[in-house]
Design a protein around this motif. Structure first.
Motif, mmCIF file in Angstrom:
data_model
loop_
_atom_site.group_PDB
_atom_site.id
_atom_site.type_symbol
_atom_site.label_atom_id
_atom_site.label_comp_id
_atom_site.label_asym_id
_atom_site.label_seq_id
_atom_site.Cartn_x
_atom_site.Cartn_y
_atom_site.Cartn_z
ATOM 1 N N GLN A 1 0.830 -1.197 0.000
ATOM 2 C CA GLN A 1 0.000 0.000 0.000
ATOM 3 C C GLN A 1 0.867 1.250 0.000
ATOM 4 O O GLN A 1 1.865 1.335 0.709
ATOM 5 N N GLN A 2 0.500 2.223 -0.827
ATOM 6 C CA GLN A 2 1.128 3.537 -0.821
ATOM 7 C C GLN A 2 0.253 4.498 -0.026
ATOM 8 O O GLN A 2 -0.974 4.393 -0.028
ATOM 9 N N TRP A 3 0.901 5.468 0.619
ATOM 10 C CA TRP A 3 0.112 6.418 1.379
ATOM 11 C C TRP A 3 -0.602 7.388 0.448
ATOM 12 O O TRP A 3 -0.022 7.971 -0.463
ATOM 13 N N SER A 4 -1.899 7.548 0.689
ATOM 14 C CA SER A 4 -2.714 8.503 -0.052
ATOM 15 C C SER A 4 -3.918 8.844 0.818
ATOM 16 O O SER A 4 -4.648 7.932 1.236
ATOM 17 N N PRO A 5 -4.161 10.116 1.123
ATOM 18 C CA PRO A 5 -5.259 10.479 2.020
ATOM 19 C C PRO A 5 -6.639 10.394 1.375
ATOM 20 O O PRO A 5 -7.648 10.399 2.070
ATOM 21 N N LEU A 6 -6.699 10.302 0.055
ATOM 22 C CA LEU A 6 -7.993 10.381 -0.621
ATOM 23 C C LEU A 6 -8.436 9.087 -1.286
ATOM 24 O O LEU A 6 -9.622 8.799 -1.341
ATOM 25 N N SER A 7 -7.508 8.308 -1.814
ATOM 26 C CA SER A 7 -7.906 7.100 -2.541
ATOM 27 C C SER A 7 -6.875 6.006 -2.323
ATOM 28 O O SER A 7 -5.691 6.290 -2.107
ATOM 29 N N PRO A 8 -7.308 4.733 -2.373
ATOM 30 C CA PRO A 8 -6.374 3.619 -2.170
ATOM 31 C C PRO A 8 -5.383 3.521 -3.329
ATOM 32 O O PRO A 8 -5.760 3.600 -4.501
ATOM 33 N N ARG A 9 -4.121 3.312 -2.990
ATOM 34 C CA ARG A 9 -3.078 3.130 -3.992
ATOM 35 C C ARG A 9 -2.142 2.017 -3.540
ATOM 36 O O ARG A 9 -1.764 1.964 -2.365
ATOM 37 N N PHE A 10 -1.786 1.164 -4.481
ATOM 38 C CA PHE A 10 -0.924 0.034 -4.173
ATOM 39 C C PHE A 10 0.157 -0.099 -5.242
ATOM 40 O O PHE A 10 -0.059 0.237 -6.409
ATOM 41 N N ILE A 11 1.299 -0.630 -4.827
ATOM 42 C CA ILE A 11 2.356 -1.032 -5.740
ATOM 43 C C ILE A 11 2.342 -2.549 -5.817
ATOM 44 O O ILE A 11 2.287 -3.242 -4.793
ATOM 45 N N VAL A 12 2.389 -3.079 -7.020
ATOM 46 C CA VAL A 12 2.532 -4.517 -7.236
ATOM 47 C C VAL A 12 3.987 -4.762 -7.618
ATOM 48 O O VAL A 12 4.469 -4.228 -8.626
ATOM 49 N N ALA A 13 4.696 -5.521 -6.788
ATOM 50 C CA ALA A 13 6.125 -5.739 -6.986
ATOM 51 C C ALA A 13 6.401 -7.202 -7.302
ATOM 52 O O ALA A 13 5.617 -8.095 -6.959
ATOM 53 N N GLY B 1 -7.553 2.887 -6.574
ATOM 54 C CA GLY B 1 -8.965 2.695 -6.290
ATOM 55 C C GLY B 1 -9.712 4.010 -6.193
ATOM 56 O O GLY B 1 -9.112 5.089 -6.271
ATOM 57 N N PRO B 2 -11.024 3.960 -5.991
ATOM 58 C CA PRO B 2 -11.834 5.178 -5.870
ATOM 59 C C PRO B 2 -11.657 5.816 -4.501
ATOM 60 O O PRO B 2 -10.924 5.298 -3.654
ATOM 61 N N PHE B 3 -12.339 6.915 -4.277
ATOM 62 C CA PHE B 3 -12.203 7.694 -3.051
ATOM 63 C C PHE B 3 -12.417 6.832 -1.810
ATOM 64 O O PHE B 3 -13.496 6.325 -1.570
ATOM 65 N N CYS B 4 -11.347 6.625 -1.030
ATOM 66 C CA CYS B 4 -11.365 5.841 0.208
ATOM 67 C C CYS B 4 -12.045 4.481 0.039
ATOM 68 O O CYS B 4 -12.684 3.970 0.968
ATOM 69 N N GLY B 5 -11.940 3.875 -1.143
ATOM 70 C CA GLY B 5 -12.541 2.561 -1.363
ATOM 71 C C GLY B 5 -14.024 2.613 -1.632
ATOM 72 O O GLY B 5 -14.581 1.715 -2.231
ATOM 73 N N TRP B 6 -14.689 3.642 -1.175
ATOM 74 C CA TRP B 6 -16.124 3.919 -1.351
ATOM 75 C C TRP B 6 -16.966 2.653 -1.484
ATOM 76 O O TRP B 6 -17.561 2.358 -2.508
ATOM 77 N N SER B 7 -16.988 1.888 -0.406
ATOM 78 C CA SER B 7 -17.578 0.557 -0.438
ATOM 79 C C SER B 7 -19.099 0.539 -0.525
ATOM 80 O O SER B 7 -19.691 -0.515 -0.661
#
Length: 228
Positions: A127-139, A151-157
């Motif tokens: 997971q990358q830090w982002s205050p508004l939307s989920p962000r990930f690095i695939v390594a 992802g969308p704003f805070c996952g917006w489930s």
């Protein structure tokens, strides 16, 4: 459906058990509804069915966890998920350590390791830090960044369908997505069992396809595994 995908013979350079993934560009992951959990709120180990576009069962996935972690930590709990083929052979192991989770603090970031077969690391989801939307690095197995997931704003489930886009590292090209799909009002209201779809290029490295399956489990726990 009582149909099963037959595994392919060994392919050079492909981890054993992942041969079938070289032939697909989409997977449907269906979380099984647990009756006790739905009626009484008692958290149980998650179970999933992985199917192809024909509805054939390709793999099964089972969470391994203890009762204390499930009840006390809820969706924050650490887990090991074992992905099995139709013959009961474990082909993918997904491990998430225990960490806090917050959209607002960069010290509370999730990560996940994927092994295929167990004991052979093929990649990570970080997971990358982002205050508004989920962000990930695939390594990859060397922890070198290969792809990104946004992802969308805070996952917006609460939305019926939620897309997490799979992007190249330069964020220029969208090459696929992980989608949480609406499963119907009754099921959404009284269970945390979800359906997900994964789309990726047919020629994507099969190891990265396995890591995308792990990413789907992590997204499920982080944004949709809530006690209703």
């Amino acid at each position: 459906m009582n149909m099963y995908a037959v595994p392919s013979p060994g392919i050079p350079g492909c981890p054993p058990g992942l041969e079938y993934l070289t032939q697909v560009d989409q997977l449907l992951i269906k979380q099984k509804v647990e009756v006790v959990e739905a009626l009484m709120g008692f958290e149980s180990n998650n179970k999933y069915e992985l199917r192809n576009v024909m509805g054939q069962n390709v793999f099964y996935a089972v969470e391994e966890n203890d009762c204390l972690s499930r009840q006390c930590c809820g969706p924050l709990r650490p887990f090991s998920i074992h992905v099995l083929d139709n013959f009961g052979q474990e082909i993918i192991s997904v491990t998430r350590p225990l960490k806090c989770m917050s959209c607002f603090f960069p010290c509370c970031l999730q990560e996940l390791e994927v092994q295929a077969p167990p004991g052979n690391t093929v990649g990570y989801v970080i997971q990358q830090w982002s205050p508004l939307s989920p962000r990930f690095i695939v390594a990859n197995e060397h922890n070198e960044p290969v792809l990104k997931i946004h992802g969308p704003f805070c996952g917006w489930s609460c939305l019926p369908d939620v897309d997490f886009e799979i992007l190249t590292m330069d964020e220029v090209s969208k090459i696929g997505k992980i989608s949480k799909q609406w499963t119907g009002l009754l099921r959404e209201a009284f269970t945390d069992a979800d359906n997900f779809g994964i789309q990726f290029p047919m020629d994507l490295d099969v190891k990265m396809k396995a890591v995308m399956i792990g990413a789907c489990f992590l997204i499920d726990f982080m944004f949709f595994e809530s006690t209703n």
